[in-house]
Motif scaffolding. Structure first.
Motif, PDB file in Angstrom:
ATOM      1  N   GLY A 411       0.795  -1.219   0.000  1.00 35.68           N
ATOM      2  CA  GLY A 411       0.000   0.000   0.000  1.00 35.68           C
ATOM      3  C   GLY A 411       0.828   1.270   0.000  1.00 35.68           C
ATOM      4  O   GLY A 411       0.338   2.326   0.423  1.00 35.68           O
ATOM      5  N   LEU A 412       2.082   1.197  -0.471  1.00 32.91           N
ATOM      6  CA  LEU A 412       2.926   2.386  -0.517  1.00 32.91           C
ATOM      7  C   LEU A 412       2.474   3.311  -1.650  1.00 32.91           C
ATOM      8  O   LEU A 412       1.678   2.934  -2.503  1.00 32.91           O
ATOM      9  CB  LEU A 412       4.383   1.971  -0.704  1.00 32.91           C
ATOM     10  N   LEU A 413       3.007   4.527  -1.655  1.00 30.50           N
ATOM     11  CA  LEU A 413       2.579   5.531  -2.633  1.00 30.50           C
ATOM     12  C   LEU A 413       3.263   5.285  -3.968  1.00 30.50           C
ATOM     13  O   LEU A 413       4.196   6.001  -4.372  1.00 30.50           O
ATOM     14  CB  LEU A 413       2.874   6.934  -2.104  1.00 30.50           C
ATOM     15  N   VAL A 414       2.796   4.259  -4.660  1.00 34.30           N
ATOM     16  CA  VAL A 414       3.315   3.889  -5.975  1.00 34.30           C
ATOM     17  C   VAL A 414       2.120   3.631  -6.885  1.00 34.30           C
ATOM     18  O   VAL A 414       0.998   3.418  -6.406  1.00 34.30           O
ATOM     19  CB  VAL A 414       4.210   2.630  -5.892  1.00 34.30           C
ATOM     20  N   PRO A 415       2.316   3.634  -8.203  1.00 36.95           N
ATOM     21  CA  PRO A 415       1.193   3.316  -9.102  1.00 36.95           C
ATOM     22  C   PRO A 415       0.631   1.924  -8.827  1.00 36.95           C
ATOM     23  O   PRO A 415       1.361   0.993  -8.487  1.00 36.95           O
ATOM     24  CB  PRO A 415       1.825   3.398 -10.494  1.00 36.95           C
ATOM     25  N   ASN A 416      -0.676   1.791  -8.975  1.00 37.43           N
ATOM     26  CA  ASN A 416      -1.390   0.518  -8.817  1.00 37.43           C
ATOM     27  C   ASN A 416      -1.240  -0.075  -7.425  1.00 37.43           C
ATOM     28  O   ASN A 416      -1.246  -1.299  -7.250  1.00 37.43           O
ATOM     29  CB  ASN A 416      -0.917  -0.496  -9.868  1.00 37.43           C
TER      30      ASN A 416
END
Length: 594
Positions: A411-416
């Motif tokens: 759930g990190l701030l990355v795409p998808n």
């Protein structure tokens, strides 16, 4: 005479694509599946098209082969003993049924135990002919004894009776197996280093008359490899398309030149031979006494070896995308279903993706060195969104590689990114998490209890170019042994949410098992588990929802139960059975085929 043609009304999942080229005014259609391929000419909307070819109901002397056609056609199967990769195709036996049907099933009998057979099916109608082929294998007369070993600590608090073997000394285990060999040892490894004790044991085995063959990666020879070569042990290295690797990790003991079915062993798992792999990296080894498994792994070995003799033939050796799907995949190992696939020829990713998407009822946990395959991440996400618990442990180094699934699943701030996030963690202990296993439904009394392990990382090279092996075992005992290992890695990495498998607060609902056998011709058994005292009802319905029979209707205490369903007076077709307990209900499908 009892009919052997079964009307198959369910779909065995297979991954296939279609391509078309001209064929004498009709269409030549090629069907690729994970178990077979076919070519046939067909008049549009008239000639048959074959799909879902598979086999099951494996005994020491027979199997049942299934397939479907899109339009009615007859059924024919031809077969022959397949004793190597290099023999001519000459079918020796056949069965034919003229009935024009779409769901085909033929029982093949009078076979030999632990024997690989090449088979071909043909379905024909006035519009055209379809042909497909594959391999099946009969059950062996081996014991099927299966032992699992881990080289680091495990958590036995979740044991269901047998404590997993943690903190094992892999060097000693392997030396004992080598020293016990009398006839043959076939080896595939990505790395063979450090342990002169093991290379010396192989040389001693060769000197006492054991045939030793070794398939190795394309990397530079280690001193141990050079020592084997200097002492007359043949080693064939993968020299084809070295952007990929010969990444297999399996040993086959005493399969060749040996007629004793109870002294043939397969050794596989995640471990190479090196000091780090045996002592600091987390690894698993599984040893199975089964002649049929040894036969399939030997067939794969000899595809890379280039011959079925003691010496390799580099001109015929096949690696990577030169390999073909040349082995049976479904095994009956002393009553336990196992499935074996090799990469890149056998569509390992497609098989695992289907397993992940269709089998978990409660949970799927994994411990994985590399996880970068979008197909597997996607089906895990589908499971997760459908309420399946997904938990995993990633290696600390490989979780940071480009395209790793870890940041998205966390759930990190990355795409998808996954939102909500899955319960996944990075390992914090020195050394690699070198495992490549997943376990399904390990943490509650019901479920499918499936374990996959081997050399196959969840990464693109493993799927499209590396030489890899994967074994999947449908057995509660093996599942729990790996669960004990997973719990330890999970807690070490920061996981806190798992509950003891025997905690009755974990599962409040009954669990309904899949009937067996399925399909069935007369009777079938249904296992179910009750987790709380109360009235339990199990009812069978036909395909339109009419009640056929009530199998159970009584107050039961927590425990495991079995009931039987007699379909001898019913028509062939799909039926449903449903369990009721309080406000809870769950249904499954079964297939009656006479």
């Amino acid at each position: 005479m009892k009919k052997l043609i079964r009307s198959l009304a369910f779909v065995l999942v297979a991954s296939f694509v279609l391509t078309a080229v001209p064929c004498s005014g009709t269409m030549l259609i090629r069907n690729f599946s994970k178990t077979s391929f076919s070519y046939f000419c067909s008049i549009p909307d008239a000639g048959p098209f074959i799909s879902n070819l598979s086999y099951d109901s494996i005994t020491k002397t027979g199997v049942k082969v299934f397939w479907q056609t899109d339009v009615p056609a007859d059924s024919k199967i031809k077969w022959m003993v397949s004793d190597s990769n290099y023999q001519p195709i000459l079918f020796t036996d056949s069965i034919y049924y003229a009935a024009q049907i779409t769901n085909h099933a033929i029982i093949v009998t009078n076979l030999k135990p632990a024997t690989i057979y090449k088979y071909q099916i043909v379905s024909q109608n006035p519009g055209g002919t379809a042909v497909d082929s594959g391999y099946f294998i009969t059950q062996s007369e081996s014991t099927g004894a299966t032992q699992v070993y881990f080289n680091t600590t495990v958590d036995t608090t979740v044991s269901i009776g047998e404590n997993a073997k943690g903190s094992q000394h892999f060097e000693t285990l392997l030396l004992n197996r080598i020293d016990s060999a009398k006839y043959s040892i076939d080896i595939t490894l990505w790395d063979f280093d450090y342990y002169t004790s093991i290379s010396n044991a192989l040389i001693n085995a060769k000197n006492r008359g054991v045939s030793v063959r070794f398939v190795y990666n394309h990397t530079s020879n280690t001193p141990l490899i050079n020592s084997l070569l200097a002492n007359g042990i043949p080693v064939l290295k993968r020299e084809y398309d070295t952007t990929f690797s010969m990444h297999n990790k399996f040993w086959i003991f005493d399969y060749r030149f040996n007629h004793d079915s109870v002294h043939k062993y397969l050794w596989t798992g995640s471990a190479n031979v090196s000091h780090a792999q045996f002592h600091t990296s987390r690894n698993n080894v599984i040893v199975i006494q089964d002649e049929a498994l040894c036969a399939a792994y030997t067939r794969e070995f000899e595809e890379m070896w280039g011959s079925h003799t003691n010496l390799p033939d580099s001109a015929n050796a096949r690696f990577g995308d030169r390999k073909v799907d040349n082995v049976p995949h479904i095994f009956n190992v002393a009553g336990v279903r196992m499935e074996v696939y090799f990469s890149p020829s056998d569509s390992v990713c497609a098989f695992l993706s289907d397993l992940i998407l269709t089998k978990p009822q409660q949970s799927l946990y994994f411990c994985m060195l590399k996880f970068q395959l979008p197909a597997i991440e996607n089906v895990l996400h589908v499971d997760f969104n459908n309420g399946i618990e997904i938990k995993g442990v990633f290696d600390s180094t490989d979780s940071k590689l480009a395209n790793s699934a870890y940041p998205r699943m966390k759930g990190l701030l990355v795409p998808n990114t996954w939102n909500p996030a899955a319960d996944v963690f990075i390992d914090t202990i020195p050394g690699l998490v070198h495992h490549k296993y997943m376990i399904i439904d390990a943490d509650f009394p019901g479920g499918n209890k499936i374990t996959s392990t081997g050399s196959f990382n969840w990464e693109t090279p493993a799927n499209i170019g590396n030489d890899e092996n994967s074994i999947t075992i449908f057995d509660a005992r093996i599942n729990n042994l790996y669960y004990q290992e997973f719990i330890k890695r999970y807690h070490e990495s920061g996981g806190l949410l798992l509950t003891n498998i025997q905690n009755e607060n974990k599962v409040q609902f009954p669990r309904l098992g899949q009937n067996y056998p399925n399909p069935f011709d007369l009777n079938t058994d249904i296992d179910y588990q009750v987790t709380m005292p109360g009235n339990v009802k199990i009812v069978v319905y036909d395909i339109v929802g009419h009640e056929v029979q009530t199998l159970v209707n009584e107050v039961l205490m927590p425990g495991t139960y079995k009931t039987s369903f007699d379909g001898s007076l019913l028509q062939d077709g799909v039926y449903f059975y449903k369990i009721y307990s309080g406000d809870y209900s769950e249904a499954k499908r079964m297939l009656l085929l006479k």
